[in-house]
Design an enzyme around this catalytic site. Structure first.
Site, PDB file in Angstrom:
ATOM      1  N   HIS A 171       1.011  -1.125   0.079  1.00  0.00           N
ATOM      2  CA  HIS A 171      -0.021  -0.210  -0.203  1.00  0.00           C
ATOM      3  C   HIS A 171       1.044   1.488  -0.287  1.00  0.00           C
ATOM      4  O   HIS A 171       2.069   1.354   1.126  1.00  0.00           O
ATOM      5  CB  HIS A 171      -0.965  -0.016   1.196  1.00  0.00           C
ATOM      6  CG  HIS A 171      -2.299  -1.292   1.367  1.00  0.00           C
ATOM      7  ND1 HIS A 171      -3.484  -0.786   1.227  1.00  0.00           N
ATOM      8  CD2 HIS A 171      -2.259  -1.975  -0.089  1.00  0.00           C
ATOM      9  CE1 HIS A 171      -4.526  -1.760   1.067  1.00  0.00           C
ATOM     10  NE2 HIS A 171      -3.586  -2.680   0.111  1.00  0.00           N
ATOM     11  N   TYR A 215      -9.030   4.961   7.690  1.00  0.00           N
ATOM     12  CA  TYR A 215      -8.709   5.641   9.196  1.00  0.00           C
ATOM     13  C   TYR A 215     -10.529   6.855   9.186  1.00  0.00           C
ATOM     14  O   TYR A 215      -9.807   7.782   8.856  1.00  0.00           O
ATOM     15  CB  TYR A 215      -8.395   5.967   9.684  1.00  0.00           C
ATOM     16  CG  TYR A 215      -6.417   5.193  10.514  1.00  0.00           C
ATOM     17  CD1 TYR A 215      -5.931   5.082   8.735  1.00  0.00           C
ATOM     18  CD2 TYR A 215      -7.087   4.718  11.180  1.00  0.00           C
ATOM     19  CE1 TYR A 215      -5.644   3.663   8.735  1.00  0.00           C
ATOM     20  CE2 TYR A 215      -5.407   3.744  11.352  1.00  0.00           C
ATOM     21  CZ  TYR A 215      -5.058   3.030  10.420  1.00  0.00           C
ATOM     22  OH  TYR A 215      -4.305   2.573  10.124  1.00  0.00           O
ATOM     23  N   PRO A 257      -3.506   0.258  18.696  1.00  0.00           N
ATOM     24  CA  PRO A 257      -4.078  -0.622  17.670  1.00  0.00           C
ATOM     25  C   PRO A 257      -4.740   0.481  16.142  1.00  0.00           C
ATOM     26  O   PRO A 257      -3.329   0.603  15.223  1.00  0.00           O
ATOM     27  CB  PRO A 257      -4.667  -1.461  17.213  1.00  0.00           C
ATOM     28  CG  PRO A 257      -6.006  -1.091  17.875  1.00  0.00           C
ATOM     29  CD  PRO A 257      -5.317  -0.505  19.525  1.00  0.00           C
ATOM     30  N   LYS A 306       1.052  -0.570  15.175  1.00  0.00           N
ATOM     31  CA  LYS A 306       2.164  -0.356  15.706  1.00  0.00           C
ATOM     32  C   LYS A 306       2.594  -1.791  16.124  1.00  0.00           C
ATOM     33  O   LYS A 306       4.319  -2.218  16.224  1.00  0.00           O
ATOM     34  CB  LYS A 306       2.533   1.036  16.707  1.00  0.00           C
ATOM     35  CG  LYS A 306       3.138   2.285  15.382  1.00  0.00           C
ATOM     36  CD  LYS A 306       4.281   2.099  14.690  1.00  0.00           C
ATOM     37  CE  LYS A 306       4.344   3.087  13.870  1.00  0.00           C
ATOM     38  NZ  LYS A 306       3.787   3.062  12.690  1.00  0.00           N
ATOM     39  N   TYR A 354       4.424   6.623  10.779  1.00  0.00           N
ATOM     40  CA  TYR A 354       3.134   5.637  10.081  1.00  0.00           C
ATOM     41  C   TYR A 354       4.008   4.415   8.809  1.00  0.00           C
ATOM     42  O   TYR A 354       3.731   2.826   9.557  1.00  0.00           O
ATOM     43  CB  TYR A 354       2.150   5.673   9.174  1.00  0.00           C
ATOM     44  CG  TYR A 354       0.506   4.470   8.872  1.00  0.00           C
ATOM     45  CD1 TYR A 354       0.079   5.148   9.571  1.00  0.00           C
ATOM     46  CD2 TYR A 354       0.928   3.702   8.057  1.00  0.00           C
ATOM     47  CE1 TYR A 354      -0.856   3.763   9.773  1.00  0.00           C
ATOM     48  CE2 TYR A 354       0.302   2.929   7.501  1.00  0.00           C
ATOM     49  CZ  TYR A 354      -1.205   3.001   8.652  1.00  0.00           C
ATOM     50  OH  TYR A 354      -1.986   1.653   8.470  1.00  0.00           O
TER      51      TYR A 354
HETATM   52  P1  RFL Z   1       1.411 -11.944  21.791  1.00  0.00           P
HETATM   53  O1  RFL Z   1       0.998 -11.789  19.882  1.00  0.00           O
HETATM   54  O2  RFL Z   1       0.608 -11.785  22.030  1.00  0.00           O
HETATM   55  O3  RFL Z   1       2.418 -13.776  21.816  1.00  0.00           O
HETATM   56  C1  RFL Z   1       2.424 -14.001  23.062  1.00  0.00           C
HETATM   57  C2  RFL Z   1       2.670 -15.685  22.876  1.00  0.00           C
HETATM   58  O4  RFL Z   1       3.183 -16.453  24.577  1.00  0.00           O
HETATM   59  C3  RFL Z   1       2.055 -16.632  24.829  1.00  0.00           C
HETATM   60  N1  RFL Z   1       2.555 -16.745  26.530  1.00  0.00           N
HETATM   61  C4  RFL Z   1       2.779 -18.102  26.722  1.00  0.00           C
HETATM   62  N2  RFL Z   1       3.022 -18.718  26.566  1.00  0.00           N
HETATM   63  C5  RFL Z   1       4.259 -20.007  27.782  1.00  0.00           C
HETATM   64  N3  RFL Z   1       3.671 -19.467  29.247  1.00  0.00           N
HETATM   65  C6  RFL Z   1       2.753 -18.290  29.644  1.00  0.00           C
HETATM   66  N4  RFL Z   1       2.817 -18.517  30.785  1.00  0.00           N
HETATM   67  C7  RFL Z   1       2.857 -17.386  28.460  1.00  0.00           C
HETATM   68  N5  RFL Z   1       1.660 -16.639  28.447  1.00  0.00           N
HETATM   69  C8  RFL Z   1       1.483 -16.023  27.209  1.00  0.00           C
HETATM   70  C9  RFL Z   1       0.916 -17.021  24.102  1.00  0.00           C
HETATM   71  O5  RFL Z   1      -0.175 -17.505  24.290  1.00  0.00           O
HETATM   72  C10 RFL Z   1       1.014 -16.017  23.126  1.00  0.00           C
HETATM   73  O6  RFL Z   1       0.755 -16.754  22.135  1.00  0.00           O
HETATM   74  O7  RFL Z   1       2.921 -11.171  21.755  1.00  0.00           O
HETATM   75  P2  RFL Z   1       3.885 -10.383  20.385  1.00  0.00           P
HETATM   76  O8  RFL Z   1       4.953 -12.176  20.125  1.00  0.00           O
HETATM   77  O9  RFL Z   1       4.778  -9.584  21.413  1.00  0.00           O
HETATM   78  O10 RFL Z   1       3.418  -9.850  19.169  1.00  0.00           O
HETATM   79  C11 RFL Z   1       2.790  -8.583  19.447  1.00  0.00           C
HETATM   80  C12 RFL Z   1       1.403  -8.728  18.832  1.00  0.00           C
HETATM   81  O11 RFL Z   1       0.667  -9.756  18.461  1.00  0.00           O
HETATM   82  C13 RFL Z   1       1.087  -7.660  18.785  1.00  0.00           C
HETATM   83  O12 RFL Z   1       1.434  -6.101  19.332  1.00  0.00           O
HETATM   84  C14 RFL Z   1      -0.134  -7.095  17.927  1.00  0.00           C
HETATM   85  O13 RFL Z   1      -1.291  -7.718  16.990  1.00  0.00           O
HETATM   86  C15 RFL Z   1      -1.060  -5.242  17.689  1.00  0.00           C
HETATM   87  N6  RFL Z   1      -1.672  -5.314  17.126  1.00  0.00           N
HETATM   88  C16 RFL Z   1      -1.396  -4.652  15.232  1.00  0.00           C
HETATM   89  N7  RFL Z   1      -0.186  -4.542  15.572  1.00  0.00           N
HETATM   90  C17 RFL Z   1       0.636  -4.106  13.851  1.00  0.00           C
HETATM   91  O14 RFL Z   1       1.492  -3.818  14.231  1.00  0.00           O
HETATM   92  N8  RFL Z   1      -0.272  -3.590  13.545  1.00  0.00           N
HETATM   93  C18 RFL Z   1      -1.849  -4.123  13.368  1.00  0.00           C
HETATM   94  O15 RFL Z   1      -1.955  -3.512  12.744  1.00  0.00           O
HETATM   95  C19 RFL Z   1      -2.206  -4.439  14.675  1.00  0.00           C
HETATM   96  N9  RFL Z   1      -3.583  -4.654  14.896  1.00  0.00           N
HETATM   97  C20 RFL Z   1      -3.584  -5.371  16.908  1.00  0.00           C
HETATM   98  C21 RFL Z   1      -3.830  -4.642  16.035  1.00  0.00           C
HETATM   99  C22 RFL Z   1      -3.984  -6.128  18.192  1.00  0.00           C
HETATM  100  C23 RFL Z   1      -5.635  -5.989  18.134  1.00  0.00           C
HETATM  101  N10 RFL Z   1      -5.969  -6.162  19.646  1.00  0.00           N
HETATM  102  C24 RFL Z   1      -6.875  -8.082  19.519  1.00  0.00           C
HETATM  103  C25 RFL Z   1      -4.912  -6.651  20.752  1.00  0.00           C
HETATM  104  C26 RFL Z   1      -5.480  -5.288  16.178  1.00  0.00           C
HETATM  105  C27 RFL Z   1      -6.353  -5.753  16.563  1.00  0.00           C
HETATM  106  C28 RFL Z   1      -7.680  -5.658  17.163  1.00  0.00           C
HETATM  107  C1  PHB Z   2      -6.097  -4.507  10.955  1.00  0.00           C
HETATM  108  O1  PHB Z   2      -5.985  -4.275  10.029  1.00  0.00           O
HETATM  109  O2  PHB Z   2      -6.298  -5.380  11.595  1.00  0.00           O
HETATM  110  C2  PHB Z   2      -5.649  -3.059  11.180  1.00  0.00           C
HETATM  111  C3  PHB Z   2      -4.946  -1.913  10.031  1.00  0.00           C
HETATM  112  C4  PHB Z   2      -4.659  -1.283  10.704  1.00  0.00           C
HETATM  113  C5  PHB Z   2      -4.241  -0.609  12.359  1.00  0.00           C
HETATM  114  C6  PHB Z   2      -4.930  -1.539  13.221  1.00  0.00           C
HETATM  115  C7  PHB Z   2      -5.340  -3.141  12.252  1.00  0.00           C
HETATM  116  O3  PHB Z   2      -3.699   1.165  12.702  1.00  0.00           O
END
Ligand code: RFL
Ligand code: PHB
Length: 389
Positions: free
Chosen positions: A72, A200, A292, A296, A384
């Protein structure tokens, strides 16, 4: 059992760290609390910064992303119905990639399986010991049997609710936090996205986001109160609310369909300091959370583990602890800038219960400034698409 680095958590941070260390011939074991299918089933991030894309390439896990990911050039902001496109490629010559976290996780798991590196899923009661000494240990249960792994380092990549940060003596840790009074209700739909790029939207009724996973799969979000229940939202109510928050042209073009996933995510900013305690390192969501809005979270997890893998490689190759000594300060300087950007995006795009008419005019002025000033638009583009790793 013995290994060089025990990694706790098989999310993107843990899997990518494992891959980067594996490529340097450093032995790792990943301990994950959940099953592999559960980890793969979580719908989360969707946007990769250019630096994350390059890192996945460097890790040798970028092939499918290059084939299936969508490059994008920009995003659109829609403010009370007025839409404006920010073209990052024109502004600063950088782009982002739309490629789901689920896919990144899948690619990293496959790469790990192919290399033969060990991952233990459904590890119960993981506990950390002796990380203030030169011989840390990690204990866990599996199928009713207790195990212990001796190692050189522990990487806490176990997310916000993990055991690693919780194992650090509370007086050794400072935390900074802001909890927002709203969450994002998200749905996934097997219909083409409404637009080729993300939209957005700020609206008096609340924020909305039109995103996607592929040319045939869309992801949409609307801001809801923090205590909202997902059961209160039928698909029909969701589509109706989304239509009201975007401009009329977008509202008319929306291709609706049944949701295949629907969930509410709370919004939080959080940073722990420092990120190193003897031979324990925190990375990813275990160390910090961003709302989110700036896309980041996953990208910060990637830049953290890039820095950590480099530091550990330096330790084993050159017997130098300079990298690991500087890990915390180096990572936190980038983390705080991403925290600032995510907070800022959240502040201008959402409706806050306490925002008065003055506050709303300030939000509008921020939007008008972005639209009218190339310097402001370049700053948005730079943040971004991602600050340098
Ligand atoms: P995770 O993905 O939470 O993984 C951690 C893992 O550790 C396990 N765990 C354990 N394992 C062993 N023993 C324990 N006691 C444990 N406790 C936990 C868990 O089961 C899991 O598998 O952390 P990690 O690897 O640091 O990754 C971080 C990302 O997942 C997170 O920052 C992103 O998903 C955030 N996020 C977004 N980030 C972006 O860069 N771009 C995006 O567009 C974006 N959109 C989002 C998002 C997060 C969202 N939610 C659900 C909070 C959109 C949403 C809606
Ligand atoms: C997504 O597609 O899940 C998404 C995209 C952009 C954001 C957050 C989530 O800033």
């Amino acid at each position: 059992m013995r290994t060089q680095v025990v990694i706790i958590g098989a999310g993107p941070a843990g899997l990518l760290l494992g891959r980067l260390l594996d490529n340097q011939g450093i032995d790792t074991i990943i301990l994950e609390r959940r099953s592999q299918d559960y980890v793969l089933g979580r719908i989360r991030a969707g946007v990769l910064e250019q630096g994350t894309v390059e890192l996945l390439d460097k890790a040798g896990a970028g092939e499918r992303m290059r084939a299936k990911g969508l490059v994008h050039d920009g995003v659109e902001f829609c403010f009370d119905g007025d839409r404006h496109r920010f073209n990052f490629r024109e502004l600063i010559g950088r782009t982002v990639m739309v490629y789901g976290q689920t896919e990144v996780t899948h690619d990293l798991m496959n790469a790990r399986d192919a290399s033969g590196a060990k991952t233990i899923y459904e590890a119960e009661g993981v506990s950390l010991h002796g990380f203030d000494s030169d011989s840390p240990k990690v204990r866990f249960g599996k199928g009713g049997v207790e195990h212990e792994i001796a190692c050189d380092f522990i990487a806490g990549c176990d997310g916000y609710h993990g055991v690693s940060r919780a194992s650090v003596p509370q007086d050794a840790l400072r935390t900074y936090e802001r909890v927002y009074p709203f969450g994002w209700l998200g749905i996934l739909v097997d219909k083409p996205p409404v637009s080729d790029e993300l939209i957005y939207a700020h609206h008096q009724r609340g924020f909305a986001l039109c995103s996607m996973r592929s040319p045939t799969r869309s992801r949409y979000y609307v801001q809801v109160p923090a205590d909202e229940k997902v059961e209160a939202w039928s698909d029909a109510r969701f589509w109706d609310e989304l239509r009201r928050r975007v401009d009329s042209e977008t509202a008319e073009k929306l291709i609706i369909g049944p949701s295949i996933e629907k969930s509410i995510a709370p919004l939080r900013s959080f940073v722990a300091e420092p990120l190193r305690f003897g031979r324990l390192f925190l990375a990813g969501d275990a160390a910090h959370i961003v709302p989110p809005t700036g896309a980041k979270g996953l990208n910060l997890a990637a830049s953290d583990v890039d820095c950590l893998a480099e530091a550990m490689t330096e330790f084993y190759r050159e017997r130098s602890s300079v990298g690991i000594d500087h890990y915390s300060a180096r990572v936190l300087s980038r983390v705080w800038k991403a925290e600032r950007f995510s907070w800022w995006m959240t502040s201008i795009l959402h409706t806050f219960p306490e925002t008065d008419t003055f506050g709303r005019r300030i939000q509008r002025a921020e939007f008008d400034y972005l639209v009218g000033s190339e310097a402001a638009a370049r700053s948005l583009a730079e943040n971004y698409t991602g600050l340098p790793f």
